[in-house]
Design a protein around this motif. Structure first.
Motif, mmCIF file in Angstrom:
data_model
loop_
_atom_site.group_PDB
_atom_site.id
_atom_site.type_symbol
_atom_site.label_atom_id
_atom_site.label_comp_id
_atom_site.label_asym_id
_atom_site.label_seq_id
_atom_site.Cartn_x
_atom_site.Cartn_y
_atom_site.Cartn_z
ATOM 1 N N ASP A 227 60.165 67.655 135.084
ATOM 2 C CA ASP A 227 59.040 66.990 134.442
ATOM 3 C C ASP A 227 57.851 67.944 134.358
ATOM 4 O O ASP A 227 57.296 68.345 135.380
ATOM 5 N N PRO A 228 57.423 68.323 133.156
ATOM 6 C CA PRO A 228 56.292 69.249 133.031
ATOM 7 C C PRO A 228 54.943 68.573 133.251
ATOM 8 O O PRO A 228 53.934 69.260 133.422
ATOM 9 N N LEU A 229 54.931 67.240 133.243
ATOM 10 C CA LEU A 229 53.673 66.495 133.361
ATOM 11 C C LEU A 229 53.797 65.429 134.456
ATOM 12 O O LEU A 229 53.707 64.224 134.186
ATOM 13 N N PRO A 230 53.969 65.821 135.705
ATOM 14 C CA PRO A 230 54.229 64.844 136.773
ATOM 15 C C PRO A 230 53.067 63.908 137.084
ATOM 16 O O PRO A 230 53.281 62.833 137.650
ATOM 17 N N SER A 231 51.841 64.279 136.726
ATOM 18 C CA SER A 231 50.690 63.410 136.993
ATOM 19 C C SER A 231 50.399 62.450 135.843
ATOM 20 O O SER A 231 49.383 61.746 135.857
ATOM 21 N N THR B 129 54.505 56.119 125.968
ATOM 22 C CA THR B 129 54.533 56.673 124.619
ATOM 23 C C THR B 129 53.754 57.977 124.502
ATOM 24 O O THR B 129 54.213 58.943 123.891
ATOM 25 N N ASN B 130 52.549 58.026 125.090
ATOM 26 C CA ASN B 130 51.716 59.219 124.932
ATOM 27 C C ASN B 130 52.340 60.442 125.606
ATOM 28 O O ASN B 130 52.367 61.534 125.024
ATOM 29 N N LYS B 131 52.835 60.264 126.820
ATOM 30 C CA LYS B 131 53.472 61.385 127.510
ATOM 31 C C LYS B 131 54.680 61.876 126.720
ATOM 32 O O LYS B 131 54.869 63.085 126.532
ATOM 33 N N GLN B 132 55.486 60.942 126.239
ATOM 34 C CA GLN B 132 56.684 61.331 125.502
ATOM 35 C C GLN B 132 56.346 61.980 124.170
ATOM 36 O O GLN B 132 57.026 62.921 123.732
ATOM 37 N N ILE C 171 53.715 63.858 123.569
ATOM 38 C CA ILE C 171 53.312 65.234 123.871
ATOM 39 C C ILE C 171 54.536 66.104 124.115
ATOM 40 O O ILE C 171 54.667 67.205 123.547
ATOM 41 N N ILE C 172 55.452 65.624 124.968
ATOM 42 C CA ILE C 172 56.641 66.415 125.300
ATOM 43 C C ILE C 172 57.499 66.650 124.060
ATOM 44 O O ILE C 172 57.966 67.770 123.815
ATOM 45 N N ASN C 173 57.706 65.602 123.270
ATOM 46 C CA ASN C 173 58.513 65.752 122.045
ATOM 47 C C ASN C 173 57.898 66.779 121.107
ATOM 48 O O ASN C 173 58.597 67.623 120.526
ATOM 49 N N PHE C 174 56.579 66.704 120.959
ATOM 50 C CA PHE C 174 55.884 67.637 120.070
ATOM 51 C C PHE C 174 56.071 69.073 120.542
ATOM 52 O O PHE C 174 56.453 69.960 119.755
ATOM 53 N N VAL C 175 55.801 69.316 121.816
ATOM 54 C CA VAL C 175 55.896 70.677 122.351
ATOM 55 C C VAL C 175 57.329 71.203 122.277
ATOM 56 O O VAL C 175 57.559 72.353 121.866
ATOM 57 N N GLN D 175 45.670 54.076 132.089
ATOM 58 C CA GLN D 175 47.088 53.781 131.871
ATOM 59 C C GLN D 175 47.971 55.024 131.890
ATOM 60 O O GLN D 175 49.113 54.971 132.352
ATOM 61 N N ASP D 176 47.485 56.139 131.394
ATOM 62 C CA ASP D 176 48.329 57.334 131.220
ATOM 63 C C ASP D 176 48.285 58.314 132.384
ATOM 64 O O ASP D 176 49.220 59.104 132.552
ATOM 65 N N PHE D 177 47.213 58.256 133.192
ATOM 66 C CA PHE D 177 47.087 59.198 134.304
ATOM 67 C C PHE D 177 47.587 58.569 135.595
ATOM 68 O O PHE D 177 46.975 57.631 136.113
ATOM 69 N N LYS D 178 48.660 59.088 136.118
ATOM 70 C CA LYS D 178 49.163 58.650 137.421
ATOM 71 C C LYS D 178 48.200 59.098 138.518
ATOM 72 O O LYS D 178 47.978 58.415 139.509
#
Length: 334
Positions: free
Chosen positions: A33-37, A42-45, A47-51, A323-326
């Motif tokens: 996971d490149p974004l563990p925090s 939807t937003n995290k996915q 970003i990952i899909n785009f990159v 909502q998006d920041f763990k």
């Protein structure tokens, strides 16, 4: 020399085992996971899909490394901006020192608010007022003197709420996003309305962004040689355009010469940078950080109203801190 075939076989097996294990470990690191925090969603996915898409040579949206440009606002995007801009906090003590020489300040904003410790006014200070303070309080001194003062502030001054050094009040999820992009051969830039010279002092330590990759508002300097020593003297004049709102695309074009494919901001001052990134430019992605977490950070929309409206029109992804920041910071802020 007699060779022990059995021993040789054992050595070969061990080497193959180590090689295989290393490759598996490397693959786990790469596919981790490149974004563990960041919370799953939807937003995290997105970003990952785009990159992953733009860095995959087999993908139709692949973009060559030299065109992978990402620009980040700083105040309120990479680190906090409340209860006031951190650079404004740096300049406050200097205003009080200089006040006897400028009696007119007692009736002129934003200097009046500083001298009266008007926290309500200072909490909503504008970028232009911040730059006016920075210009007046640090003009006339050498660049070296300015840097010494600023470094001392960054190494000692603490945030009034979190009791951490200002340079540590950085959003952990954004640090992870920067690292993720850098590992994927993105060229990451700061594009801030704040002072160029101030941000350059900590950008490499805090964000792994080299000073030459910082775009910010700046003042004129003159070059002098005194006693065989060269120096720059800071002048009381801003270089136009100020790096805010429509000034951001102008300065991006001036200093980078390439259009970003990813832009991250948090306020109306970032609208033009995000428009510039996505209009007639695919693939591209713009992220707008929304401060809606009064428990772990702050909740406010002032200065972001227009950006939140335009996010729907331009399909910018609104990142909810709540909502998006763990995790918000590297330290516990709850």
């Amino acid at each position: 020399m007699k060779i022990d075939l059995k021993l040789t076989q054992i050595i070969i097996i061990v080497i193959l085992f180590i090689f295989t294990f290393s490759n598996v470990a490397m693959a786990q690191t790469i596919t981790g996971d490149p974004l563990p925090s960041w919370n799953e969603g939807t937003n995290k996915q997105t970003i990952i899909n785009f990159v992953e898409n733009v860095t995959d040579p087999e993908n139709p949206n692949y973009v060559a490394p030299e065109l992978r440009i990402a620009t980040f606002d700083n105040d309120g995007t990479l680190w906090a901006e409340k209860p006031m801009y951190f650079q404004a906090a740096f300049s406050l003590s200097r205003i009080r020192e200089l006040a006897p020489k400028f009696p007119e300040w007692k009736d002129k904003q934003p200097f009046k608010a500083v001298l009266e410790n008007d926290q309500d006014y200072l909490a909503n200070i504008t970028v232009n007022e911040l730059l006016e303070i920075a210009m007046v309080t640090h003009a006339g001194m050498s660049q070296k003197e300015f840097e010494q003062e600023a470094k001392e502030f960054l190494d000692t001054a603490k945030h009034p709420r979190f009791n951490q050094l200002y340079k540590q009040v950085i959003y952990q999820p954004m640090l992870e996003l920067l690292t993720y992009l850098q590992n994927k051969q993105f060229k990451t830039y700061i594009c801030s309305g704040g002072g160029l010279d101030f941000i350059r002092l900590f950008s490499e330590e805090a964000y792994d962004i080299a000073p030459e990759n910082v775009i910010g508002s700046n003042i004129f300097k003159t070059y002098e040689i005194v006693s065989n020593h060269s120096q720059f003297i800071r002048q009381p004049q801003l270089i136009e355009p100020i790096n805010d709102k429509a000034g951001k695309p102008v300065n991006i074009e001036r200093f980078i010469g390439k259009k970003p494919m990813l832009a991250v901001g948090n306020s109306d001052g970032d609208i033009e940078m995000m428009q510039y990134t996505v209009i007639e430019h695919q693939p591209s992605l713009a992220l707008l950080l929304h401060h809606d977490d009064e428990i772990r950070e702050y909740r406010y929309t002032k200065g972001t109203e227009k950006a939140l409206e335009l996010a729907k029109e331009y399909n910018w992804k609104v990142i909810s801190m709540k909502q998006d920041f763990k995790q918000v910071f590297s330290f516990t802020s709850e």
